[in-house]
Design a protein around this motif. Sequence first.
Motif, short mmCIF file in Angstrom:
data_model
loop_
_atom_site.label_atom_id
_atom_site.label_comp_id
_atom_site.label_asym_id
_atom_site.label_seq_id
_atom_site.Cartn_x
_atom_site.Cartn_y
_atom_site.Cartn_z
N VAL A 746 40.10 28.23 36.62
CA VAL A 746 41.39 28.74 37.12
C VAL A 746 42.40 27.61 37.24
CG1 VAL A 746 42.51 29.86 39.09
CG2 VAL A 746 40.25 30.63 38.34
N ARG A 778 48.58 36.53 27.04
CA ARG A 778 47.31 37.26 27.11
C ARG A 778 46.49 37.07 25.84
NH1 ARG A 778 50.54 41.18 29.79
NH2 ARG A 778 50.88 42.31 27.83
N LEU A 829 38.20 37.96 33.27
CA LEU A 829 39.06 38.25 34.42
C LEU A 829 39.67 36.98 34.99
CD1 LEU A 829 40.10 40.39 36.40
CD2 LEU A 829 38.03 40.02 37.77
N LEU A 830 38.84 35.92 35.10
CA LEU A 830 39.37 34.64 35.58
C LEU A 830 40.45 34.11 34.65
CD1 LEU A 830 36.18 32.66 36.70
CD2 LEU A 830 38.03 33.45 38.16
N LEU A 832 42.36 35.70 32.39
CA LEU A 832 43.59 36.49 32.35
C LEU A 832 44.39 36.35 33.64
CD1 LEU A 832 42.23 39.72 30.62
CD2 LEU A 832 43.78 38.03 29.64
N THR A 833 43.68 36.32 34.78
CA THR A 833 44.38 36.18 36.06
C THR A 833 45.04 34.81 36.18
OG1 THR A 833 42.78 37.66 37.11
CG2 THR A 833 44.12 36.29 38.56
N ALA A 834 44.29 33.76 35.80
CA ALA A 834 44.83 32.41 35.91
C ALA A 834 45.93 32.15 34.90
CB ALA A 834 43.71 31.39 35.71
N THR A 835 46.04 32.99 33.89
CA THR A 835 47.12 32.86 32.92
C THR A 835 48.33 33.71 33.32
OG1 THR A 835 45.53 32.48 31.13
CG2 THR A 835 47.76 33.16 30.49
N ALA A 836 48.06 34.92 33.77
CA ALA A 836 49.15 35.85 34.05
C ALA A 836 49.99 35.44 35.25
CB ALA A 836 48.60 37.26 34.25
N LEU A 837 49.36 35.03 36.33
CA LEU A 837 50.11 34.71 37.54
C LEU A 837 51.04 33.52 37.35
CD1 LEU A 837 47.43 35.34 40.34
CD2 LEU A 837 49.31 36.83 39.59
#
Length: 855
Positions: A746, A778, A829-830, A832-837
């Motif tokens: 992350v 993404r 999930l890690l 995509l979340t660490a990229t999107a936010l």
Amino acid sequence: MMLRYALQTIRDRKGGFLGAFLALMCAAALITACGTLLETGLRGRIATERYAAAPLVVSADQNVHRTTVKHKGNGKTKVKHKAKPVAERAWLPAAIADRISDLEGVRKVVPELTFLAQPVTRSATQPVSQLAARPSYGHSWASAPLTPFALVSGRAPASEDDVVIDRGLAEQKGLKPGDRLVVQSTSTPPRPYRISGIAATAGRGDLRQQSSLFFSTAEAERLAARPGRISALGVMPAPGTDPNRLKQQVEQALRGTTAQVATGDDRGPVEFLDAAGARIKLVSMGGAMGGTSLLVAILVVVGTFALSIQQRHRELALLRAIAATPRQVRRLLGREALAVGAVSGVLGALAGLPLAGWLHSRFIDIGVIPATLERTAGIFPACAALAVTLLGAWAAARISGRRIARIRSAEAMAESTVERGPARGRIVAGLVLLAGGAALVGVLSVLRTEAAATPVTFLAVVVSATAVSLLGPFLVRLASVLLAGPLRLAGSGGPLATANIRGNSTRMASVVTPLTLLIGMTCTVLFVQPTLGDAARAQAHDGVRAAWVLAAQGPGVPSAAAETIRRTPGVTAATEVVRTTVRVGLDKYPAQGVTQAGLARTWDLDVTSGSLTRFTTGPGTAAISELAADRLGLHPGSKLRLHLGDGTPATLTVAAVYSRGLGFGDLTLPHELLARHMDNPLAATVLVAGDSSRDELAAALKQFPGVSVLAPATADRLQADRQQENAAVNHLAMGLVLAFTAIAVVNTLAMSVSERIREFAMLRLAGATRRQVLRMLRIEALSVLLIAAALGSGIALAVLTAFSIGMTGSAAPAVLPLVYATVVGAAALLALTATALPGRLALRVRPVEVATSRQ
């Protein structure tokens, strides 16, 4: 001066240093926790309970010894002495008390008997589990002064039917004098006793780690079943006697025997043998966890600093362009790293102390270490973690900044705008580590013991992941070529993602590395034990011929229950099985003792040489697995010299060698021989052959509370559970390393995305919408995940296949598809979340403001 510049840079670029700060802090916490466990294994206190009132305790030697003499060429001789602990309690001759009782300063000598005495039930309707909360041991009432215990109600045991229980057990179970209590002891059937009294420790709280039951002297000797022997001897000094001087006198009197004298905190290991053995296990686990954590931390921290310095490439290039010397740049980077490392190291070390406490309690909960081994909270692990953090941060910064510091100042600005390929030294180091990882995989394929294979397994994953880190830019470029076609189908974001991956391969490689490590390590941790367990269950399933299995909820199945089953109509054989460990030389081997009569009807060990008939009919014989035979160089007819569970030496003749050692253990010995030298001689299982029904067997066992008749399939699980004892330990120990790696994933992704704010602004100004930029991110994240999943899965598959070949002889590791999909899904999930936010936060700023701001 340079330190002031470094601190100013940290203040101005807080976001850039945040990633390195988090990585270093997590590394320090992990190293502190592992170091605390290691220190606990080395110096952890084992407090005594039963021997609190005995300043000196005499016990038998709990080790086997080996002395080797090596003659050197110069005429000198080197003598080396080694000792290893035994699994069961070694007993002393009772006559040894006569050597001490008449010594000057000895007021009283109190012999001690410690044996299994588990409350089973007090009525036919009360479940066993309600009466078996803590370990329970029996003693003679004559040894009550060792604690000391004193009656608080009732009277002392006067007959063979009387028992005195401690106050803690009485209050917990609602027992009082006059109640009946059924107690299961060593090899005798469960027997009802009348509670004649309740005792409590004088001036101290109740026992925390055990329950004590006191019998009359004659009954205690009968239940202990060790005629003429005692488990320990308490020495009570006369008033005014110097304990140290008395200890010297006692040791002098015991010279020529194997007896040992313990005082102070050394009395705890005499009382709690499992705690003393757990020290060795904790040292091994702490060292293995600490070593793996350190390697992972180095890999993560170096990668984080490399990404951080890469993001500052233009800034450092400007310094070189205005005549900053290479030495000044290196000093700046080093001081920045030391400043960040000092703060993160202190905070991480402080966080590691409660983490160590949590780990210690979890190890107690899963039964790895006993509660009697107290955690040591010394300052050394925290100081070591701080030192490692400082050194690691400094080294990582120097290594990562080496290239920008070496190039000519005129080339610095050009270097900062174009990504160059990896340096030659990096490529060579990556190839060397790749070869090292392959060599470790090759070594793993020939290791046939779990103790030897487990550390090599995780080391092979870390070394291979490090090779991926060094060779990452090449791997990412190759993957971008392969992914170019499929990414074109993803719309307008696909070509942009492909161009970014290919043009920024070094940055992408820094993201791929922790993801590869996360996936590879997680798959290895989760599938190592199933690989071993499936093979063990398969061997047990193929080898068990019994129709039914007897098991107990309490301490075990007494021999009387097995004898009752043998007399039941329709039963053709009943094999009692006890398990312990023995020492062959100084090496520890799992051993099982089986009743030899009718063994061929309940078991098929798949004998490859020798004869099982010779084992079942011949006295002083043993059967051993092929693995043990290869390691020890034995064959049918050879002499097997070993030390039994309590250290008693024995010499047996090898009658048979069998192939199903994974499912049935390495050494199979006669039941009577092994059980006589165990603290708990009750059978772990009894295998029953014949055509009797479950109801008929259950009816015959009514007088044995807690003994149940299980279906044949249960035997597979019971046999294979021995091979799974390290599964929970591995999951817990490596889970922290995996959590650290997940944080690094992350952290690295967030750093990688947040520094691209100018790139996103240029795309927006060129006409791209926020949705298109996020779509590109993404696609990049999923592409990086695909690369990491391929690399991590490949590493895990190679390591697990080698592990399976070495341990089971088959190149078929147990990979559970649903678990594997969960691992990859969690990594996705890690990612995509660490990229999107961070991407959404970066896109909140107006593109014009970014484009017109200073770089």
